[in-house]
Design a protein around this motif. Structure first.
Motif, PDB file in Angstrom:
ATOM      1  N   ARG A  40      29.252  28.266   7.771  1.00 19.98           N
ATOM      2  CA  ARG A  40      29.729  27.801   6.470  1.00 19.98           C
ATOM      3  C   ARG A  40      28.556  27.364   5.595  1.00 19.98           C
ATOM      4  O   ARG A  40      28.504  27.647   4.388  1.00 19.98           O
ATOM      5  CB  ARG A  40      30.712  26.643   6.645  1.00 19.98           C
ATOM      6  CG  ARG A  40      32.036  27.065   7.278  1.00 19.98           C
ATOM      7  CD  ARG A  40      33.086  25.990   7.109  1.00 19.98           C
ATOM      8  NE  ARG A  40      32.750  24.771   7.802  1.00 19.98           N
ATOM      9  CZ  ARG A  40      33.053  24.504   9.065  1.00 19.98           C
ATOM     10  NH1 ARG A  40      33.691  25.421   9.805  1.00 19.98           N
ATOM     11  NH2 ARG A  40      32.735  23.354   9.619  1.00 19.98           N
ATOM     12  N   ASP A  66      27.106  22.963  15.839  1.00 24.57           N
ATOM     13  CA  ASP A  66      28.334  23.744  15.704  1.00 24.57           C
ATOM     14  C   ASP A  66      28.030  25.047  14.972  1.00 24.57           C
ATOM     15  O   ASP A  66      27.752  25.032  13.764  1.00 24.57           O
ATOM     16  CB  ASP A  66      29.368  22.911  14.932  1.00 24.57           C
ATOM     17  CG  ASP A  66      30.697  23.651  14.798  1.00 24.57           C
ATOM     18  OD1 ASP A  66      31.634  23.059  14.214  1.00 24.57           O
ATOM     19  OD2 ASP A  66      30.808  24.804  15.254  1.00 24.57           O
ATOM     20  N   TYR A 117      30.008  25.557  11.725  1.00 28.55           N
ATOM     21  CA  TYR A 117      29.521  24.772  10.589  1.00 28.55           C
ATOM     22  C   TYR A 117      28.256  25.407  10.005  1.00 28.55           C
ATOM     23  O   TYR A 117      28.058  25.435   8.790  1.00 28.55           O
ATOM     24  CB  TYR A 117      29.254  23.339  11.015  1.00 28.55           C
ATOM     25  CG  TYR A 117      28.793  22.443   9.907  1.00 28.55           C
ATOM     26  CD1 TYR A 117      27.540  21.846   9.939  1.00 28.55           C
ATOM     27  CD2 TYR A 117      29.598  22.209   8.786  1.00 28.55           C
ATOM     28  CE1 TYR A 117      27.102  21.035   8.911  1.00 28.55           C
ATOM     29  CE2 TYR A 117      29.168  21.401   7.752  1.00 28.55           C
ATOM     30  CZ  TYR A 117      27.921  20.828   7.816  1.00 28.55           C
ATOM     31  OH  TYR A 117      27.490  20.036   6.784  1.00 28.55           O
TER      32      TYR A 117
END
Length: 309
Positions: free
Chosen positions: A278, A272, A275
């Motif tokens: 982040r 992802d 993700y």
């Protein structure tokens, strides 16, 4: 320079109850270069610390004078200068009954090796023979190179971070050649075989995309046993080291390739991309796009906001 390594009220990681202090590198502002070089005097009193402690950074010492001993983990070396020594992140070390200790000190994090990622594996291999007694010519050559590192760092001229990385790379290559009469054999007390195998695995291309369980299976042990072995040898967990390896590889790909963020996320083991973004921001303090945009500045370094482990 007296606060280059962490002293009271400077950034130290908080050890668990009963653990020795864990010191991290206080970078010089405003360049935010995770590197420092100087003499034992200019680096500060922590460079001669007589109490057991660990670092989150590498330390290379060129000892030109002094008596006493240097203790790393379970190994103890009597001081009979000149010496060249290497302390790896996570190793427990201190100076024992040191008197008249003099020489040069170089400190840097793994983040600083961005231009020479192969140096990480070289440092791990050098860690198998971390204390060398130098002959005359080798001592002179090492002294000149250490002096160049100290001078370049002190001047801070345009492009100094790139020059420092190049000089450090030369120092590591030359040190790796010292395996003959100029090198003294290390005493007993090397890390466990499992931890050494994990370090070798971590240095291979693609390792940053693996999980702790996958690494344990490749080594042939349980994840719990791998965690215990690595923690005992380094003071850190396999998960922490894998996370840092992912972050370093992502930074290298962002800085030196035209791969998209999605492609880089996949390279370092993230399905992802959101993700991954982040994760990258949490590890470095910047988004992948911001890191890529700012990395080509004149004084290249790991961008400000990198959080030491």
């Amino acid at each position: 320079m007296s606060d280059t390594t962490a002293l009271r009220r400077t950034p130290c990681t908080t050890p668990r109850a009963g653990d020795p202090p864990m010191h991290r590198l206080q970078v010089r502002l405003p360049e935010q270069v995770p590197f420092a070089a100087g003499t034992f005097d200019t680096i500060g009193p922590m460079s001669r610390a007589a109490f057991p402690h660990r670092h989150t950074f590498y330390e290379i010492v060129h000892v030109t004078a002094g008596t006493g001993a240097h203790v790393v983990d379970l190994a103890r070396w009597e001081l009979r200068p000149p010496h060249l020594g290497l302390i790896l992140p996570g190793q427990l070390h201190h100076w024992e009954d040191a008197r008249g200790l003099d020489g040069s000190v170089v400190l840097f994090t793994e983040d600083f090796l961005l231009d020479h990622p192969g140096d990480r594996d070289l440092l791990r291999r050098l860690g198998e023979h971390p204390w060398l007694t130098l002959d005359g010519p080798t001592h002179a050559r090492t002294g000149r190179l250490m002096a160049e590192l100290v001078e370049e760092y002190g001047h801070g001229a345009d492009g100094f971070a790139t020059v420092l990385r190049s000089l450090l790379h030369v120092l590591l290559i030359r040190t790796a050649r010292l395996r003959g009469p100029a090198a003294s054999a290390p005493p007993a007390g090397r890390p466990a075989a499992v931890a050494e195998e994990f370090a070798r695995l971590l240095g291979r291309t693609g390792a940053e995309g693996r999980t702790v369980r996958e690494c344990a299976e490749l080594i042939g042990v349980t994840p719990g046993y791998l965690t215990e072995s690595v923690r005992a040898a380094t003071g850190r967990t396999p998960g922490t080291l894998l996370r840092e390896a992912r972050s370093r590889e992502a930074q290298r790909l962002l800085a030196h390739t035209e791969l998209s963020v999605r492609q880089i996320a996949s390279r370092v083991g993230f399905d992802d991309p959101a993700y991954f973004c982040r994760f990258f921001r949490r590890e470095t303090g910047r988004s992948p796009g911001d890191f890529r945009k700012h990395h080509d500045r004149r004084d290249p370094s790991i961008e400000d906001g990198v959080r030491p482990a």
